[in-house]
Write a protein that holds these residues in place. Structure first.
Motif, PDB file in Angstrom:
ATOM      1  N   VAL A 163       0.855  -1.187   0.000  1.00 51.79           N
ATOM      2  CA  VAL A 163       0.000   0.000   0.000  1.00 51.79           C
ATOM      3  C   VAL A 163       0.889   1.234   0.000  1.00 51.79           C
ATOM      4  CG1 VAL A 163      -0.131   0.087   2.530  1.00 51.79           C
ATOM      5  CG2 VAL A 163      -1.955   1.096   1.160  1.00 51.79           C
ATOM      6  N   GLY A 164       0.449   2.276  -0.666  1.00 52.64           N
ATOM      7  CA  GLY A 164       1.229   3.497  -0.724  1.00 52.64           C
ATOM      8  C   GLY A 164       0.952   4.403   0.466  1.00 52.64           C
ATOM      9  N   ALA A 165       1.993   5.083   0.915  1.00 52.69           N
ATOM     10  CA  ALA A 165       1.822   6.078   1.980  1.00 52.69           C
ATOM     11  C   ALA A 165       0.995   7.244   1.456  1.00 52.69           C
ATOM     12  CB  ALA A 165       3.183   6.571   2.453  1.00 52.69           C
ATOM     13  N   ASP A 166       0.273   7.912   2.358  1.00 49.04           N
ATOM     14  CA  ASP A 166      -0.534   9.069   1.956  1.00 49.04           C
ATOM     15  C   ASP A 166      -0.416  10.165   3.002  1.00 49.04           C
ATOM     16  OD1 ASP A 166      -2.105   8.189   4.071  1.00 49.04           O
ATOM     17  OD2 ASP A 166      -3.658   7.356   2.794  1.00 49.04           O
ATOM     18  N   ILE A 167      -0.943  11.328   2.676  1.00 47.12           N
ATOM     19  CA  ILE A 167      -0.802  12.477   3.570  1.00 47.12           C
ATOM     20  C   ILE A 167      -1.517  12.242   4.899  1.00 47.12           C
ATOM     21  CG2 ILE A 167      -1.189  14.950   3.837  1.00 47.12           C
ATOM     22  CD1 ILE A 167       0.907  14.181   1.743  1.00 47.12           C
ATOM     23  N   GLY A 168      -2.696  11.651   4.848  1.00 51.11           N
ATOM     24  CA  GLY A 168      -3.410  11.358   6.087  1.00 51.11           C
ATOM     25  C   GLY A 168      -2.600  10.455   7.005  1.00 51.11           C
ATOM     26  N   GLY A 169      -1.948   9.462   6.425  1.00 50.46           N
ATOM     27  CA  GLY A 169      -1.107   8.575   7.217  1.00 50.46           C
ATOM     28  C   GLY A 169       0.083   9.298   7.819  1.00 50.46           C
ATOM     29  N   LEU A 170       0.656  10.243   7.068  1.00 55.36           N
ATOM     30  CA  LEU A 170       1.780  11.018   7.602  1.00 55.36           C
ATOM     31  C   LEU A 170       1.352  11.828   8.821  1.00 55.36           C
ATOM     32  CD1 LEU A 170       3.505  12.352   4.341  1.00 55.36           C
ATOM     33  CD2 LEU A 170       4.102  10.328   5.687  1.00 55.36           C
ATOM     34  N   ALA A 318       5.031   8.733  -5.593  1.00 58.02           N
ATOM     35  CA  ALA A 318       4.547   8.699  -6.975  1.00 58.02           C
ATOM     36  C   ALA A 318       3.040   8.887  -7.045  1.00 58.02           C
ATOM     37  CB  ALA A 318       4.954   7.379  -7.635  1.00 58.02           C
ATOM     38  N   SER A 319       2.301   8.151  -6.214  1.00 55.74           N
ATOM     39  CA  SER A 319       0.840   8.218  -6.304  1.00 55.74           C
ATOM     40  C   SER A 319       0.304   9.556  -5.776  1.00 55.74           C
ATOM     41  CB  SER A 319       0.207   7.050  -5.540  1.00 55.74           C
ATOM     42  OG  SER A 319       0.613   7.044  -4.189  1.00 55.74           O
ATOM     43  N   THR A 320       0.858  10.047  -4.664  1.00 51.78           N
ATOM     44  CA  THR A 320       0.396  11.328  -4.121  1.00 51.78           C
ATOM     45  C   THR A 320       0.823  12.484  -5.015  1.00 51.78           C
ATOM     46  OG1 THR A 320       0.558  10.417  -1.890  1.00 51.78           O
ATOM     47  CG2 THR A 320       0.384  12.812  -2.083  1.00 51.78           C
ATOM     48  N   GLY A 321       2.048  12.412  -5.531  1.00 57.84           N
ATOM     49  CA  GLY A 321       2.507  13.452  -6.447  1.00 57.84           C
ATOM     50  C   GLY A 321       1.621  13.559  -7.671  1.00 57.84           C
ATOM     51  N   ARG A 322       1.224  12.418  -8.208  1.00 57.11           N
ATOM     52  CA  ARG A 322       0.329  12.414  -9.365  1.00 57.11           C
ATOM     53  C   ARG A 322      -1.028  13.001  -8.996  1.00 57.11           C
ATOM     54  NH1 ARG A 322       1.193  12.139 -14.791  1.00 57.11           N
ATOM     55  NH2 ARG A 322      -0.465  11.034 -15.877  1.00 57.11           N
ATOM     56  N   GLY A 325      -1.125  16.621  -9.020  1.00 54.32           N
ATOM     57  CA  GLY A 325      -0.890  17.253 -10.310  1.00 54.32           C
ATOM     58  C   GLY A 325       0.568  17.512 -10.630  1.00 54.32           C
ATOM     59  N   LYS A 326       1.491  16.851  -9.914  1.00 58.47           N
ATOM     60  CA  LYS A 326       2.906  17.037 -10.203  1.00 58.47           C
ATOM     61  C   LYS A 326       3.273  16.385 -11.541  1.00 58.47           C
ATOM     62  CE  LYS A 326       4.025  19.085  -6.306  1.00 58.47           C
ATOM     63  NZ  LYS A 326       4.526  20.475  -6.247  1.00 58.47           N
ATOM     64  N   ASP A 327       4.230  16.993 -12.232  1.00 52.07           N
ATOM     65  CA  ASP A 327       4.668  16.482 -13.523  1.00 52.07           C
ATOM     66  C   ASP A 327       5.379  15.138 -13.347  1.00 52.07           C
ATOM     67  OD1 ASP A 327       5.334  17.097 -16.489  1.00 52.07           O
ATOM     68  OD2 ASP A 327       7.281  16.600 -15.600  1.00 52.07           O
ATOM     69  N   ALA A 328       5.128  14.213 -14.263  1.00 55.64           N
ATOM     70  CA  ALA A 328       5.706  12.871 -14.154  1.00 55.64           C
ATOM     71  C   ALA A 328       7.228  12.904 -14.194  1.00 55.64           C
ATOM     72  CB  ALA A 328       5.170  11.975 -15.274  1.00 55.64           C
ATOM     73  N   ILE A 329       7.799  13.793 -14.978  1.00 54.67           N
ATOM     74  CA  ILE A 329       9.260  13.882 -15.051  1.00 54.67           C
ATOM     75  C   ILE A 329       9.827  14.374 -13.723  1.00 54.67           C
ATOM     76  CG2 ILE A 329      11.168  15.128 -16.138  1.00 54.67           C
ATOM     77  CD1 ILE A 329       9.655  14.982 -18.761  1.00 54.67           C
ATOM     78  N   ALA A 330       9.159  15.345 -13.105  1.00 51.80           N
ATOM     79  CA  ALA A 330       9.611  15.844 -11.810  1.00 51.80           C
ATOM     80  C   ALA A 330       9.540  14.746 -10.746  1.00 51.80           C
ATOM     81  CB  ALA A 330       8.777  17.050 -11.384  1.00 51.80           C
ATOM     82  N   ARG A 342       8.179   1.889 -15.862  1.00 54.65           N
ATOM     83  CA  ARG A 342       6.898   1.182 -15.788  1.00 54.65           C
ATOM     84  C   ARG A 342       6.412   1.072 -14.347  1.00 54.65           C
ATOM     85  NH1 ARG A 342       7.198  -4.324 -19.081  1.00 54.65           N
ATOM     86  NH2 ARG A 342       5.037  -4.362 -18.351  1.00 54.65           N
ATOM     87  N   SER A 343       7.344   0.866 -13.415  1.00 57.68           N
ATOM     88  CA  SER A 343       6.909   0.752 -12.016  1.00 57.68           C
ATOM     89  C   SER A 343       6.342   2.078 -11.523  1.00 57.68           C
ATOM     90  CB  SER A 343       8.071   0.300 -11.132  1.00 57.68           C
ATOM     91  OG  SER A 343       9.124   1.236 -11.141  1.00 57.68           O
ATOM     92  N   MET A 344       6.995   3.186 -11.858  1.00 58.45           N
ATOM     93  CA  MET A 344       6.486   4.492 -11.430  1.00 58.45           C
ATOM     94  C   MET A 344       5.116   4.766 -12.050  1.00 58.45           C
ATOM     95  SD  MET A 344       7.979   8.322 -12.108  1.00 58.45           S
ATOM     96  CE  MET A 344       7.448   8.260 -13.830  1.00 58.45           C
ATOM     97  N   LEU A 345       4.984   4.477 -13.329  1.00 58.99           N
ATOM     98  CA  LEU A 345       3.700   4.700 -13.991  1.00 58.99           C
ATOM     99  C   LEU A 345       2.613   3.820 -13.386  1.00 58.99           C
ATOM    100  CD1 LEU A 345       4.909   4.968 -17.706  1.00 58.99           C
ATOM    101  CD2 LEU A 345       4.180   6.830 -16.196  1.00 58.99           C
ATOM    102  N   GLY A 346       3.016   2.623 -12.949  1.00 56.08           N
ATOM    103  CA  GLY A 346       2.052   1.749 -12.283  1.00 56.08           C
ATOM    104  C   GLY A 346       1.576   2.330 -10.966  1.00 56.08           C
ATOM    105  N   TYR A 347       2.489   2.944 -10.198  1.00 57.49           N
ATOM    106  CA  TYR A 347       2.088   3.592  -8.951  1.00 57.49           C
ATOM    107  C   TYR A 347       1.142   4.764  -9.235  1.00 57.49           C
ATOM    108  CZ  TYR A 347       6.221   1.085  -7.234  1.00 57.49           C
ATOM    109  OH  TYR A 347       7.156   0.131  -6.926  1.00 57.49           O
ATOM    110  N   MET A 348       1.440   5.519 -10.292  1.00 60.40           N
ATOM    111  CA  MET A 348       0.583   6.650 -10.650  1.00 60.40           C
ATOM    112  C   MET A 348      -0.807   6.185 -11.084  1.00 60.40           C
ATOM    113  SD  MET A 348       3.145   9.039 -12.823  1.00 60.40           S
ATOM    114  CE  MET A 348       4.512   9.916 -12.052  1.00 60.40           C
ATOM    115  N   GLN A 349      -0.856   5.030 -11.722  1.00 59.65           N
ATOM    116  CA  GLN A 349      -2.129   4.530 -12.229  1.00 59.65           C
ATOM    117  C   GLN A 349      -3.122   4.288 -11.106  1.00 59.65           C
ATOM    118  OE1 GLN A 349      -3.092   4.381 -15.282  1.00 59.65           O
ATOM    119  NE2 GLN A 349      -5.070   3.412 -14.905  1.00 59.65           N
ATOM    120  N   ARG A 350      -2.622   4.092  -9.895  1.00 57.72           N
ATOM    121  CA  ARG A 350      -3.533   3.918  -8.754  1.00 57.72           C
ATOM    122  C   ARG A 350      -4.429   5.133  -8.577  1.00 57.72           C
ATOM    123  NH1 ARG A 350      -0.243   0.888  -3.910  1.00 57.72           N
ATOM    124  NH2 ARG A 350       0.851  -0.619  -5.197  1.00 57.72           N
TER     125      ARG A 350
END
Length: 363
Positions: A163-170, A318-322, A325-330, A342-350
């Motif tokens: 599971v990915g970390a999120d702001i609420g969890g932080l 990756a998922s929170t940045g996406r 609205g953060k740029d994928a390259i950044a 591919r792994s980063m794009l997979g995290y963003m796809q969530r």
């Protein structure tokens, strides 16, 4: 001319060539260039082997060693020779791993079996055993087919995707950390790790000199890459909310470490994140497994619904940045991914998979 066996290391080499092939190579060098030149070339070859061994990541070495132990157990159970990588042996190895290969007699997850198979093939070849591409492919085909059979039987093995970390969890973690050195360390570990997309091995490998204070935040020098290594300087700015600010959390933790345990911990060569036992004693630097356990423990203490793992912080950036609205390259540059990973794009796809979805808003 024949070169005596004492001219090369005894037994199998640690490089790509077994000792017998190395001897033949040196003989050809001696015929072509003379004995002295052949000796010098052999010494250079030994140095190249030593360098190759030295630069292999420790976790890769550990994986190879663990997989070879699994192979040895398999051969002991089945009576097959350890130094034979035939099609039948490899297919049998795969089937055995899925059926009963773990120490407790249960089967491995297919992903773990795949890792062991790949490492054992490398181990066999390093020991001078020929393993053909066709025989290895047959074992992989068997593994894929057996995995389908497991799924058809309703059996899903492995932990699944973290599971990915999120702001609420932080926020929950920051609130739950006790006012102790351990609590400060925990808060700094999670907040900084989230912001530079850390794997478990990243904070374990950091020295305090790798994290430097900048007028706008922190700069973390992280070793990047699983095979081709480089250092990326991940920049972490001050957060608007001091309660979850990674810069303030890290500086507070380091200041407390020095105040409570002495000025030697201000040395840049000391571990950035230290191990602390239940009595408050420093045990040295963290290792990847202890980082994973710490993240799981910290998130459970905070009441995060699904406990985080050592990879959750990386997924979370990756998922929170996406989502923000953060740029994928950044995002890729901050986390050390290739820009079209591919792994980063997979995290963003969530995140994208909910809003950027063909079925969204139809009903």
């Amino acid at each position: 001319m024949t070169v005596d066996a004492t001219d090369v290391p005894e037994g199998e080499t640690d490089g790509l060539l077994p000792a017998t092939e190395r001897l033949l190579l040196i003989e050809r060098w001696a015929l072509r260039h003379g004995v002295d030149a052949a000796r010098r070339l052999a010494e250079a070859e030994d140095l190249a082997d030593a360098v190759a061994a030295a630069i292999v990541p420790d976790n890769t070495v550990d994986t190879y060693a663990k997989s070879w132990r699994v192979w040895v157990r398999f051969c002991g159970v089945t009576g097959l020779p350890e130094r034979e990588g035939s099609r039948g042996a490899l297919v049998s190895f795969v089937a055995w791993m899925l059926r009963e290969g773990r120490q407790n007699g249960t089967g491995y997850a297919p992903s773990s079996a795949d890792t062991h198979l790949a490492a054992v093939v490398i181990g066999l070849r390093e020991r001078g055993i020929h393993v053909s591409g066709d025989d290895q492919a047959a074992a992989r085909k068997a593994l894929a087919g057996l995995e389908v059979k497991l799924l058809q039987a309703g059996e899903r093995r492995g932990r699944g995707q973290a599971v990915g970390a999120d702001i609420g969890g932080l926020y929950a973690i920051a609130r739950s950390c006790p006012d102790t050195l351990t609590g400060d360390r925990d808060k700094a570990l999670v907040l900084t790790g989230f912001h530079y997309a850390s794997r478990a091995q990243d904070p374990a490998g950091l020295q305090s000199g790798d994290i430097t204070l900048h007028p706008r935040g922190l700069v973390v020098a992280v070793l990047t890459g699983k095979t081709k290594h480089s250092v990326r300087n991940a920049k972490i700015g001050y957060a608007q909310d001091p309660g979850i600010c990674p810069v303030r959390a890290y500086t507070a933790y380091r200041e407390r470490l020095v105040a409570e345990h002495g000025p030697r911990w201000a040395d840049p060569s000391t571990p950035a994140f230290v191990g602390i036992d239940r009595h408050g004693h420093i045990t040295g630097g963290l290792v990847p497994d202890s980082v994973t356990r710490a993240v799981k423990r910290i998130s459970a203490r905070a009441g995060v619904p699904i406990s985080w793992t050592g990879h959750s912080l990386r997924i979370g950036l990756a998922s929170t940045g996406r989502q923000k609205g953060k740029d994928a390259i950044a995002i890729a540059d901050q986390g050390g991914w290739a820009r079209h990973s591919r792994s980063m794009l997979g995290y963003m796809q969530r995140e994208d998979g909910w809003d950027d979805n063909a079925s969204a808003g139809l009903t």
